[in-house]
Design an enzyme around this catalytic site. Structure first.
Site, short mmCIF file in Angstrom:
data_model
loop_
_atom_site.label_atom_id
_atom_site.label_comp_id
_atom_site.label_asym_id
_atom_site.label_seq_id
_atom_site.Cartn_x
_atom_site.Cartn_y
_atom_site.Cartn_z
CE1 TYR A 1 -4.41 0.93 0.07
CE2 TYR A 1 -3.58 2.67 1.50
CZ TYR A 1 -4.58 2.14 0.70
OH TYR A 1 -5.76 2.84 0.53
CE1 TYR B 1 -3.47 -0.21 -13.54
CE2 TYR B 1 -4.84 0.01 -11.58
CZ TYR B 1 -4.65 -0.48 -12.86
OH TYR B 1 -5.62 -1.24 -13.47
#
Length: 361
Positions: A259, A307
């Site tokens: 993360y 992304y």
């Protein structure tokens, strides 16, 4: 809901299953279309009636937590095929003010919100303390953003694919001292889904299965005022649980998907998990440690920083990328010989942590 449905259908087709084969559904949460029983709303929308259905809310740890819970349901014999699905259209489905208002609710209503805390500000506190304790520099933070952009440029589905130099990253406008624009994740629309099935059902499936070797979870606090420390986090315990279950160590990992809500998030977690010693992750990043040929290829799809970040689906993107890497399907960003992947999600202000160890079957 359309993002949920599109991702779910793609996952079913990948698994060679019909909607009626799904007997368990784990849904996340949504800021753009919130509902007290979002999993039931999805099942109704998608036209299925699983025997088990629940919504999970653990912030950025939600996606990994649904995989962990799905694995537990399958292991216990409660379900045979569990669909874990996430989706949100935070970019087009929310106004700027609405997004800020929704995300500001993370602050303690009595001791934090009245003073105007924001999520970037909270992570800025972590970054500033990490700089003081372990010598992290603005260059180290910017290096994370640059490494992620390099991965994203190999991924045609990434949201941000423009070139990004270290100088550009360091010159971004200040968001919450010391965090600048490129230290912060994107806001995106998107959905992602994974099917977790009993091992004895995968022999005839069209796609290569991936094994869940281990998982772990740790929750240490919710609000910044409750944080035990600004430099040690629950990912240390959750990853230790996952590695112990898998019988592996960080040194066995070929590719990591961790993360990265902010650049400091990744640096801190890389060290708390044990991939690098304290104060060593930043210099290692500048030396190419996270690149495809580095010691730990990380967030090879581009991560939340490049992304895209669609709420809980942002964390599921990491899971999907790990599966693709282990299947050898990552095309231009493939890590050669990837057999073990580590995935981690964290929610809140490094509050809730969930770790997965996945293996090539």
């Amino acid at each position: 809901m359309s993002l949920h449905a599109e991702a779910a259908q793609a996952a079913l087709e990948d698994a060679g299953l019909r909607a009626g084969d799904i007997d368990g559904v784990l849904c996340a949460y949504s800021l753009s279309e919130p509902h007290l029983m979002l999993s039931s709303v999805f099942c109704e929308y998608f036209g299925i009636r699983p025997s088990y259905s629940a919504a999970v809310q653990a912030g950025g740890a939600t996606a990994c937590a649904t995989i962990m819970q799905a694995a537990a349901l399958v292991s216990a014999g409660v379900c045979r095929h569990v669909l874990a699905v996430c989706g949100d259209n935070r970019l087009t489905g929310m106004s700027r003010d609405g997004a800020v208002a929704a995300l500001s609710e993370v602050g303690h209503p009595q001791f934090e919100r009245p003073f105007g805390i924001s999520i970037p500000a909270a992570y800025g506190l972590v970054a500033r303390r990490y700089m003081h304790e372990w010598g992290v520099t603005p260059e180290h933070l910017a290096g994370v953003a640059v490494a992620h952009r390099a991965h994203a440029r190999r991924n045609p589905k990434a949201q941000a694919r423009d070139p990004l130099s270290l100088e550009q990253a360091m010159a971004g406008r200040l968001i919450a001292d010391p965090l600048r624009l490129f230290d912060c994740c994107l806001i995106s629309d998107g959905g992602a889904a994974v099917v977790v099935s009993a091992a004895d059902t995968v022999a005839d499936r069209p796609s290569r299965p991936v094994s869940i070797l281990g998982y772990g979870q740790m929750n240490t606090h919710e609000h910044v005022i409750g944080m035990p420390t600004l430099t040690e986090f629950g990912c240390k315990q959750s990853s230790a649980q996952a590695f112990a279950m898998a019988g592996l160590t960080p040194a066995d990992v070929d590719v990591a998907e961790i993360y990265d809500s902010f650049t400091i998030t990744l640096l801190a977690e890389l060290e708390s998990i044990g991939f690098f010693k304290k104060g060593e992750a930043g210099p290692a990043v500048l030396e190419g440690a996270l690149d495809l040929g580095g010691v730990l290829p990380c967030n090879t799809h581009g991560g939340l920083l490049s992304y895209g970040h669609s709420g809980a689906a942002g964390g599921m993107f990491h899971v999907v990328e790990a599966v693709r890497q282990l299947r050898g399907q990552a095309e231009g960003r493939q890590v050669d010989g990837a057999e073990v992947a580590f995935v981690h999600g964290d929610g809140g202000i490094l509050s809730a942590h969930c770790s997965l160890v996945l293996g090539r079957a």
